[in-house]
Design a protein around this motif. Structure first.
Motif, short mmCIF file in Angstrom:
data_model
loop_
_atom_site.label_atom_id
_atom_site.label_comp_id
_atom_site.label_asym_id
_atom_site.label_seq_id
_atom_site.Cartn_x
_atom_site.Cartn_y
_atom_site.Cartn_z
N SER A 65 -13.04 7.14 4.46
CA SER A 65 -11.83 6.54 3.90
C SER A 65 -12.11 5.89 2.55
O SER A 65 -11.33 6.01 1.60
N LYS A 66 -13.24 5.22 2.46
CA LYS A 66 -13.60 4.57 1.19
C LYS A 66 -13.93 5.61 0.13
O LYS A 66 -13.52 5.47 -1.03
N THR A 115 -4.59 4.33 6.48
CA THR A 115 -5.43 5.45 6.92
C THR A 115 -5.60 5.45 8.42
O THR A 115 -5.41 6.48 9.10
N ALA A 126 -6.51 11.40 4.21
CA ALA A 126 -7.68 10.97 4.98
C ALA A 126 -7.31 10.68 6.42
O ALA A 126 -8.05 11.03 7.35
N THR A 156 -7.39 1.56 2.90
CA THR A 156 -6.16 0.85 3.24
C THR A 156 -5.92 0.97 4.73
O THR A 156 -6.41 1.92 5.38
N GLY A 168 -9.33 0.88 6.20
CA GLY A 168 -9.67 2.29 6.29
C GLY A 168 -10.51 2.61 7.50
O GLY A 168 -11.05 3.72 7.62
N ASP A 202 0.83 -1.21 0.00
CA ASP A 202 0.00 0.00 0.00
C ASP A 202 0.86 1.26 0.00
O ASP A 202 0.49 2.28 -0.59
N PRO A 240 -3.80 9.43 -0.77
CA PRO A 240 -5.13 9.58 -0.15
C PRO A 240 -5.15 9.09 1.29
O PRO A 240 -5.87 9.66 2.13
N ALA A 241 -4.38 8.05 1.61
CA ALA A 241 -4.35 7.54 2.98
C ALA A 241 -3.76 8.56 3.93
O ALA A 241 -4.26 8.76 5.05
N LYS A 276 -2.58 4.44 -3.36
CA LYS A 276 -3.41 4.67 -2.18
C LYS A 276 -2.68 5.46 -1.10
O LYS A 276 -3.31 5.96 -0.17
N ALA A 277 -1.36 5.55 -1.18
CA ALA A 277 -0.58 6.14 -0.10
C ALA A 277 -0.95 7.61 0.13
O ALA A 277 -1.15 8.03 1.28
N ALA A 298 -9.13 5.86 0.05
CA ALA A 298 -8.09 5.51 1.02
C ALA A 298 -8.48 4.26 1.79
O ALA A 298 -8.30 4.18 3.01
#
Length: 749
Positions: A351-352, A361, A44, A358, A98, A32, A40-41, A37-38, A356
């Protein structure tokens, strides 16, 4: 000298599983971090962490207020560590990627109740309150872990929606009232006019306006940055107003407009081992009821949040896994000196929506909170009291909207009234009284609705439906004429005090009038249970039926119901009952009672015989013709048939019986049963009994009801007939085909 005990096979297996899970989690996190995704994680997680931080500080300040206000920083540390542990553990161990965790407002109310009712003073007050919350968190974790480990989550999911909705709405209302209390406004109805005085209005007015504005903005736009941005703007504006009015920070804190920071260093640990000397065990013991309530509320919060997240995210969760993760998180929070926490639906769903989904988050959100734990609560010194009140108002409005307002469109008025009842009782009397009133109302509605369910699944007479027993032509004619005198009722559902009286009244009506039956059958195959009231009322009905001269047949009774009748009926009435293993046998017994009553009527005997002969003449003629044809076949097939004899209870076909071939029944009677043991039909002289394939799961078995004689046509003899005696074989097949159709027709009646 004995050595260390070697690890068992089960412990080695568990260690292997744990290592595998850790390895998979580490691999997933590594993937991840390198994935799209990193970013947005990080975004978020950071925004969720800031939002949680503000809310948790508000909650902690509210819990540790009043006599505990000097210890508010340590109290905030307890709450933040619980939030940190829950966020981190659930992010790593939970099934939803998330997930964001925190302290629910419902838990805040109960924790505040514990803090405000603790019978201690000074340091002992804080230490005893903190230990009580820590022990409650640990116990809640153990409870959730056991539920998840034993896979018992299906047992805790049965919470009526109106009770859950009313609970949410009531907590929302209580949170709004608590917000007013934090801001120095007494919500007693006698002091409501004083709330509009300028000196008091400036204490609670800004917080309420901020709470409503924040709720409206979040509901309209739903952006994750609104909460932290609004907090920064509100704090800046508040301090700007104080500076304009030449009010210093110390003066504002003395006036209750700002919170006080009491910790010079980090907020954790809030409680040291040396502090336990101030623990008052007696005061803590008095809080056991509230501790159990906190555990129950925590369990409800976990269930409601999981159900809400599953619905909102359209993602099926493994509840056992989520309970185990929550249990480990609460235990980690408690053992580390923190409070209980659980998954928060809005932040987890965000998160979704932000892409994000993952575990990063939740980890980032936990790190944001952890940083404040280590750096101290200097931020608390600049937090305005109305801001905390406004955030509580915001949380309360969200719960009122979800539990009270939105439910109005989804629920019928009967169930919605329970939500309103709980909400009003919680506001007027308290949380526990409201939940108790809601549960009581739900039970009353449930009992009323259950009492309106018709316990009679179906009803018929022996004329409309017959048993699988083969009857002679005269007996079939009797049942066709007199079958209305046998009433059968197939009962269903749970029979209890609220529904049994309607059933008894219906049955009693069938005993009165000119159409009184000769017998009455009650079948309990579809009855799931009963209470003592049902047994008592049933016994009274059986006494009434016995006095009316009606024979009662009971079929498919459970052992407990039979024992209840034996304990509550006199032997004279009990001996007059006919108890049969299933409905088919019960219906057969009713038929025999009707036939016996017809034959016992001496006054009408001659007239009935004449009428019976007129109605059965054609059937008797066909019956005699069939017997003559059968006898001719047996005589013509004599050279190819082998005789067999069976005693009562011996199997002609099926398990344990030889597969010799087709059998033609010469004398006696036998019954065919399915794989479950239910009788399908009865065979009489002239019927054919076919061999059964033992590999067929639905195969029938035929068992002799009395001594039977058959003639067997082996497969070899049958093939010889097909090749050399074609006309005789065709004659046999015509007879068998006609008999097969007749048997299936009678079995389907």
């Amino acid at each position: 000298m004995s050595g260390a005990r070697p690890p068992t096979h089960s412990s080695l297996r568990e260690i292997t599983i744990v290592k595998s899970v850790l390895r998979d989690t580490a691999s997933e996190l590594h993937a991840d971090i390198l994935s799209p995704k990193a970013v947005p994680a990080l975004f978020a997680g950071f925004t969720s962490g800031l939002g949680l931080l503000v809310a948790q500080i508000a909650f902690g300040s509210f819990i540790f207020s009043g006599a505990l206000a000097p210890y508010s920083s340590q109290g905030v540390g307890l709450v933040l560590f619980g939030n940190f542990a829950a966020c981190l553990v659930i992010a790593l161990a939970g099934g939803y990627r998330g997930a964001i965790s925190g302290l629910s407002p419902a838990l805040v109310i109960v924790m505040a109740l514990i803090a405000s009712t603790m019978d201690s003073e000074g340091d002992a007050l804080f230490v005893t309150t903190a230990v009580t919350l820590i022990v409650s968190a640990t116990a809640t974790g153990v409870f959730c872990l056991v539920i998840g480990h034993l896979r018992l989550t299906n047992l805790v999911r049965f919470i009526p929606y109106p009770v859950a909705g009313g609970f949410v709405a009531g907590i929302g209302g209580a949170t709004c009232l608590a917000a007013m209390s934090v801001m120095g406004a007494d919500m007693d109805w006698r002091t409501i006019p004083a709330l509009l005085e300028p000196s008091l209005l400036w204490r609670w007015g800004p917080g309420v306006v901020y709470g409503f504005a924040l709720y409206a903005a979040m509901k309209h736009w739903g952006n994750a940055l609104i909460l932290p941005a609004s907090v920064a703007l509100a704090v800046s504006a508040y301090h700007l107003v104080l500076a304009t009015l030449n009010v210093s920070g110390e003066e504002a804190r003395a006036a209750g407009l700002l919170f006080k920071s009491t910790a010079d260093g980090s907020l954790w640990p809030a409680l040291g081992v040396a502090d336990l000397v101030h623990l008052e065990w007696s005061a803590m013991a008095l809080q056991i009821p509230n501790m159990l309530t906190l555990m129950m509320i925590a369990l409800i919060c976990v269930v409601m949040n999981l159900a809400g997240l599953e619905l909102a995210a359209n993602h099926e969760l493994d509840w056992d896994r989520e309970f185990r993760a929550t249990g480990v998180a609460s235990m980690a929070a408690g053992l580390g000196g923190g409070t209980v926490a659980c998954t928060i639906v809005p932040a987890s769903l965000r998160s979704k929506l932000l892409g994000a989904a993952t575990r990063l988050t939740g980890i980032v959100a936990a790190l944001v909170i952890g940083a404040v734990l280590l750096l101290g609560d200097g931020i608390l010194a600049i937090v305005p009291v109305p801001l905390v009140g406004g955030i509580l108002v915001f949380a309360g409005l969200g719960m009122i909207d979800e539990g009270l307002l939105r439910s109005r469109k989804r629920l019928p008025w009967t169930e919605y009234s329970i939500i309103v009842l709980i909400f009003v009782v919680v506001i007027c009397f308290g949380l526990f009284e409201g939940v108790g009133a809601g549960m009581l109302a739900s039970l009353v509605f449930f009992a009323v609705r259950l009492s309106l369910v018709d316990l009679i699944g179906s009803q018929f007479t022996a004329r409309e439906r017959r048993s699988n027993k083969t009857r002679s032509v005269p007996e079939r004619a009797i049942l066709l004429e007199q079958g209305e005198r046998a009433h059968a009722y197939r009962l269903r559902g749970y029979i209890f005090f609220g529904s049994v009286y309607n059933l008894a009244d219906h049955l009693k009506k069938s005993l009165s009038g000119s159409s009184r039956p000769a017998c009455l059958m009650l079948d309990f195959a579809a009855v799931s249970g009963f209470d003592f009231s049902a047994v008592s009322v049933l016994c009274r009905f059986l006494r009434t039926a016995n006095a009316a001269g009606v024979t009662v047949v009971l079929s498919t009774m459970s052992d407990s119901l039979r024992a209840g009748l034996e304990r509550n009926l006199p032997p004279s009435i009990l001996s007059g009952l006919h108890i049969e293993p299933n409905a088919d046998r019960g219906l057969e017994r009713c038929e025999e009672i009707v036939i016996a009553a017809w034959k016992a009527d001496v006054k009408m005997a001659e007239e009935r015989r004449v009428s019976l002969l007129e109605h059965t003449a054609e059937d008797l003629e066909r019956y005699l013709e069939r017997n003559i044809l059968f006898e001719e076949l047996i005589e013509e097939l004599q050279s190819w048939l082998d005789p067999r004899q069976y005693s009562d209870g011996e199997s002609l076909t099926g398990s344990g019986a030889p597969r010799d071939g087709l059998q033609l029944l010469l004398s006696g009677r036998a019954s065919a049963y399915d794989s479950a043991g239910a009788r399908l039909y009865e065979c009489s002289p002239g019927d054919a009994i076919w061999p059964v394939d033992p590999c067929d799961d639905k195969a029938t078995s035929v068992v002799a009801n009395e001594a039977c004689r058959t003639m067997v046509l082996t497969p070899a003899a049958q093939r010889w007939l097909d090749e050399h005696e074609e006309q005789l074989a065709i004659k046999l097949y015509r007879y068998l085909l006609a008999g097969r159709f007749q048997t299936e027709s009678e079995a389907g009646e």
